[in-house]
Design a protein around this motif. Structure first.
Motif, PDB file in Angstrom:
ATOM      1  N   LEU A  28      18.078  -2.366 -12.385  1.00 17.47           N
ATOM      2  CA  LEU A  28      17.306  -1.258 -12.949  1.00 17.47           C
ATOM      3  C   LEU A  28      16.324  -0.760 -11.888  1.00 17.47           C
ATOM      4  O   LEU A  28      15.597  -1.546 -11.297  1.00 17.47           O
ATOM      5  N   GLN A  29      16.316   0.573 -11.676  1.00 20.05           N
ATOM      6  CA  GLN A  29      15.490   1.156 -10.615  1.00 20.05           C
ATOM      7  C   GLN A  29      14.239   1.815 -11.189  1.00 20.05           C
ATOM      8  O   GLN A  29      14.268   2.391 -12.276  1.00 20.05           O
ATOM      9  N   LEU A  30      13.145   1.734 -10.414  1.00 19.82           N
ATOM     10  CA  LEU A  30      11.882   2.394 -10.746  1.00 19.82           C
ATOM     11  C   LEU A  30      11.544   3.359  -9.623  1.00 19.82           C
ATOM     12  O   LEU A  30      11.580   2.992  -8.445  1.00 19.82           O
ATOM     13  N   SER A  31      11.194   4.618  -9.972  1.00 20.47           N
ATOM     14  CA  SER A  31      10.882   5.625  -8.954  1.00 20.47           C
ATOM     15  C   SER A  31       9.851   6.601  -9.513  1.00 20.47           C
ATOM     16  O   SER A  31      10.079   7.222 -10.557  1.00 20.47           O
ATOM     17  N   PHE A  32       8.697   6.727  -8.816  1.00 18.37           N
ATOM     18  CA  PHE A  32       7.663   7.683  -9.227  1.00 18.37           C
ATOM     19  C   PHE A  32       6.736   7.957  -8.054  1.00 18.37           C
ATOM     20  O   PHE A  32       6.733   7.240  -7.055  1.00 18.37           O
ATOM     21  N   TYR A  33       5.963   9.059  -8.178  1.00 22.30           N
ATOM     22  CA  TYR A  33       5.019   9.418  -7.121  1.00 22.30           C
ATOM     23  C   TYR A  33       3.683   8.720  -7.354  1.00 22.30           C
ATOM     24  O   TYR A  33       3.212   8.616  -8.496  1.00 22.30           O
ATOM     25  N   ALA A  34       3.090   8.264  -6.283  1.00 22.09           N
ATOM     26  CA  ALA A  34       1.794   7.582  -6.366  1.00 22.09           C
ATOM     27  C   ALA A  34       0.699   8.606  -6.645  1.00 22.09           C
ATOM     28  O   ALA A  34       0.415   9.477  -5.815  1.00 22.09           O
ATOM     29  N   THR A  35       0.102   8.529  -7.817  1.00 22.49           N
ATOM     30  CA  THR A  35      -0.998   9.417  -8.200  1.00 22.49           C
ATOM     31  C   THR A  35      -2.121   8.581  -8.797  1.00 22.49           C
ATOM     32  O   THR A  35      -1.924   7.409  -9.159  1.00 22.49           O
ATOM     33  N   THR A  36      -3.259   9.211  -8.927  1.00 22.45           N
ATOM     34  CA  THR A  36      -4.405   8.503  -9.514  1.00 22.45           C
ATOM     35  C   THR A  36      -4.191   8.211 -10.995  1.00 22.45           C
ATOM     36  O   THR A  36      -4.896   7.385 -11.570  1.00 22.45           O
ATOM     37  N   ALA A  37      -3.227   8.891 -11.612  1.00 21.54           N
ATOM     38  CA  ALA A  37      -2.941   8.633 -13.028  1.00 21.54           C
ATOM     39  C   ALA A  37      -2.371   7.225 -13.218  1.00 21.54           C
ATOM     40  O   ALA A  37      -2.633   6.566 -14.228  1.00 21.54           O
ATOM     41  N   HIS A  85       0.831  -1.211   0.000  1.00 22.20           N
ATOM     42  CA  HIS A  85       0.000   0.000   0.000  1.00 22.20           C
ATOM     43  C   HIS A  85       0.864   1.259   0.000  1.00 22.20           C
ATOM     44  O   HIS A  85       1.934   1.295   0.609  1.00 22.20           O
ATOM     45  N   TYR A  86       0.365   2.289  -0.693  1.00 23.38           N
ATOM     46  CA  TYR A  86       1.018   3.597  -0.756  1.00 23.38           C
ATOM     47  C   TYR A  86      -0.031   4.687  -0.584  1.00 23.38           C
ATOM     48  O   TYR A  86      -1.168   4.540  -1.031  1.00 23.38           O
ATOM     49  N   ARG A  87       0.379   5.794   0.047  1.00 23.91           N
ATOM     50  CA  ARG A  87      -0.505   6.963   0.130  1.00 23.91           C
ATOM     51  C   ARG A  87      -0.280   7.829  -1.103  1.00 23.91           C
ATOM     52  O   ARG A  87       0.782   7.778  -1.732  1.00 23.91           O
ATOM     53  N   LEU A  88      -1.275   8.627  -1.454  1.00 24.47           N
ATOM     54  CA  LEU A  88      -1.142   9.532  -2.591  1.00 24.47           C
ATOM     55  C   LEU A  88       0.049  10.463  -2.393  1.00 24.47           C
ATOM     56  O   LEU A  88       0.303  10.941  -1.281  1.00 24.47           O
ATOM     57  N   PHE A 113      -2.295   4.812 -10.378  1.00 23.58           N
ATOM     58  CA  PHE A 113      -3.101   3.915  -9.556  1.00 23.58           C
ATOM     59  C   PHE A 113      -4.552   3.981 -10.028  1.00 23.58           C
ATOM     60  O   PHE A 113      -5.379   4.698  -9.472  1.00 23.58           O
ATOM     61  N   VAL A 114      -4.835   3.266 -11.098  1.00 29.11           N
ATOM     62  CA  VAL A 114      -6.167   3.277 -11.697  1.00 29.11           C
ATOM     63  C   VAL A 114      -7.123   2.505 -10.790  1.00 29.11           C
ATOM     64  O   VAL A 114      -6.861   1.348 -10.434  1.00 29.11           O
ATOM     65  N   ASN A 115      -8.225   3.170 -10.395  1.00 25.04           N
ATOM     66  CA  ASN A 115      -9.179   2.565  -9.454  1.00 25.04           C
ATOM     67  C   ASN A 115      -8.484   2.124  -8.169  1.00 25.04           C
ATOM     68  O   ASN A 115      -8.858   1.117  -7.548  1.00 25.04           O
ATOM     69  N   GLY A 116      -7.453   2.882  -7.802  1.00 23.77           N
ATOM     70  CA  GLY A 116      -6.761   2.608  -6.549  1.00 23.77           C
ATOM     71  C   GLY A 116      -5.705   1.529  -6.603  1.00 23.77           C
ATOM     72  O   GLY A 116      -5.154   1.157  -5.565  1.00 23.77           O
ATOM     73  N   ALA A 117      -5.368   0.999  -7.795  1.00 24.56           N
ATOM     74  CA  ALA A 117      -4.391  -0.087  -7.898  1.00 24.56           C
ATOM     75  C   ALA A 117      -3.459   0.139  -9.084  1.00 24.56           C
ATOM     76  O   ALA A 117      -3.849   0.721 -10.099  1.00 24.56           O
ATOM     77  N   VAL A 118      -2.213  -0.341  -8.965  1.00 26.87           N
ATOM     78  CA  VAL A 118      -1.246  -0.266 -10.053  1.00 26.87           C
ATOM     79  C   VAL A 118      -0.548  -1.629 -10.182  1.00 26.87           C
ATOM     80  O   VAL A 118      -0.249  -2.276  -9.178  1.00 26.87           O
ATOM     81  N   TYR A 128      -1.583  -1.017  -4.019  1.00 23.07           N
ATOM     82  CA  TYR A 128      -2.829  -0.291  -3.822  1.00 23.07           C
ATOM     83  C   TYR A 128      -2.598   1.032  -3.089  1.00 23.07           C
ATOM     84  O   TYR A 128      -1.624   1.198  -2.353  1.00 23.07           O
ATOM     85  N   ILE A 129      -3.548   1.954  -3.306  1.00 24.11           N
ATOM     86  CA  ILE A 129      -3.559   3.224  -2.580  1.00 24.11           C
ATOM     87  C   ILE A 129      -4.146   2.992  -1.186  1.00 24.11           C
ATOM     88  O   ILE A 129      -5.198   2.356  -1.038  1.00 24.11           O
ATOM     89  N   ALA A 130      -3.471   3.515  -0.169  1.00 17.47           N
ATOM     90  CA  ALA A 130      -3.974   3.431   1.206  1.00 17.47           C
ATOM     91  C   ALA A 130      -4.714   4.723   1.523  1.00 17.47           C
ATOM     92  O   ALA A 130      -4.107   5.779   1.681  1.00 17.47           O
ATOM     93  N   PHE A 131      -6.042   4.674   1.583  1.00 14.46           N
ATOM     94  CA  PHE A 131      -6.845   5.870   1.853  1.00 14.46           C
ATOM     95  C   PHE A 131      -6.751   6.243   3.331  1.00 14.46           C
ATOM     96  O   PHE A 131      -6.899   5.381   4.203  1.00 14.46           O
ATOM     97  N   PRO A 132      -6.568   7.548   3.663  1.00 19.88           N
ATOM     98  CA  PRO A 132      -6.428   7.974   5.060  1.00 19.88           C
ATOM     99  C   PRO A 132      -7.749   8.090   5.796  1.00 19.88           C
ATOM    100  O   PRO A 132      -7.782   8.464   6.957  1.00 19.88           O
TER     101      PRO A 132
END
Length: 279
Positions: free
Chosen positions: A202-211, A147-150, A213-218, A239-243
């Motif tokens: 190889l590294q992956l790095s990005f911010y969790a956004t709704t773009a 889980h990740y927060r926005l 995380f479609v429907n809250g999942a990526v 998944y997105i962790a809603f606060p």
């Protein structure tokens, strides 16, 4: 004049006879890529076209390692050569079986077919074999959480055990190649056990956004390729962790009871006020 004509005719007949008895190499089957520790079948198909076979010889980088002469007994000869291990029991005039391939097995392999005396007409063809050291296992991903927060950073490393040549790693986000700004690397780390091989990271790095995380999942996937012998991948969903939690709306009965309670409260408040005004 007649003598000259007969001479020309004899020469033409001799030329035609020699051309008919010309050895032809029909097909050379040599794999271009094979893994270390594996085996390879070398095929040499030929057409004698009226001539008699004298010998079939195989060379690696110009050094003979296998010979087939049908008139000899036994007809097969094997010459020890670094990186070349012939399975004589499975080899013949048209096929040579190699086993226990090593890094030294890479090189140019040439098949040479010769006809009998007096001409010993010879044809040959060669191809190059690459020997790859394939990784032990598939790609490994580290650093991901479920889980990740926005607006939180999603950071992960994908690594592949040592290989030769170096592997090609690729990140996919929701089954699409990750944008270049999401990816860092690749980096390579030489193996202490095999200095000729390297681990790929190889590294992956990005911010969790709704773009993303479609429907809250990526869905994240790391693919590893060493063409044309190896392709593996690893996949995971996050998944997105809603606060906050969403509560269910009150039903009609609850709303009716609440309205009645409000009316009773207003009546209790207004009655004393009216009594004071009348007095």
């Amino acid at each position: 004049m007649k003598m000259f004509g007969r001479t020309i005719l004899v020469l033409l007949l001799l030329w035609k006879q020699d051309s008919v008895r010309s050895v032809r190499l029909v097909e050379l089957r040599v794999p271009t890529h094979e893994p270390e520790g594996g085996m390879a079948l070398l095929g040499c198909q030929y057409d004698m076209e009226g001539d008699t076979l004298y010998s079939v010889k195989w060379y690696k980088d110009g050094r003979e390692f296998y010979r087939f002469v049908p008139k000899n007994e036994p007809p097969v000869y094997y010459f020890e050569t670094p990186g070349v291990n012939v399975d004589v029991a499975r080899s013949s005039n048209t096929v040579v079986a190699l086993m226990n391939l090593t890094q030294e097995s890479a090189g140019h392999y040439r098949c040479e077919v010769s006809g009998e005396a007096p001409h010993f007409t010879t044809v040959f063809r060669q191809k190059y074999i690459n020997i790859h050291l394939l990784p032990k296992g598939g790609p490994r991903v580290m650093g991901l959480r479920e889980h990740y927060r926005l607006d939180e950073t999603v950071l992960a490393n994908c690594s592949l055990p040592p290989s030769r040549p170096k592997a090609h790693l690729k990140w996919l986000v929701n089954d699409r190649p990750a944008p270049s700004e999401y990816v860092l690397g690749p980096w390579y780390r030489v193996s202490t056990d095999r200095p000729d091989a390297a681990e790929t990271i190889l590294q992956l790095s990005f911010y969790a956004t709704t773009a993303d995380f479609v429907n809250g999942a990526v869905k994240l996937k790391c693919q590893a390729t060493i063409a044309p012998l190896y392709q593996r991948e690893t996949e995971s969903t996050h998944y997105i962790a809603f606060p906050f939690t969403i509560t269910e709306p009150p039903d009609a009965e609850e709303i009716k009871d609440h309205a009645a309670s409000v009316q009773d409260s207003l009546a209790a408040l207004l009655i004393p006020i009216i009594f004071l005004i009348l007095v």
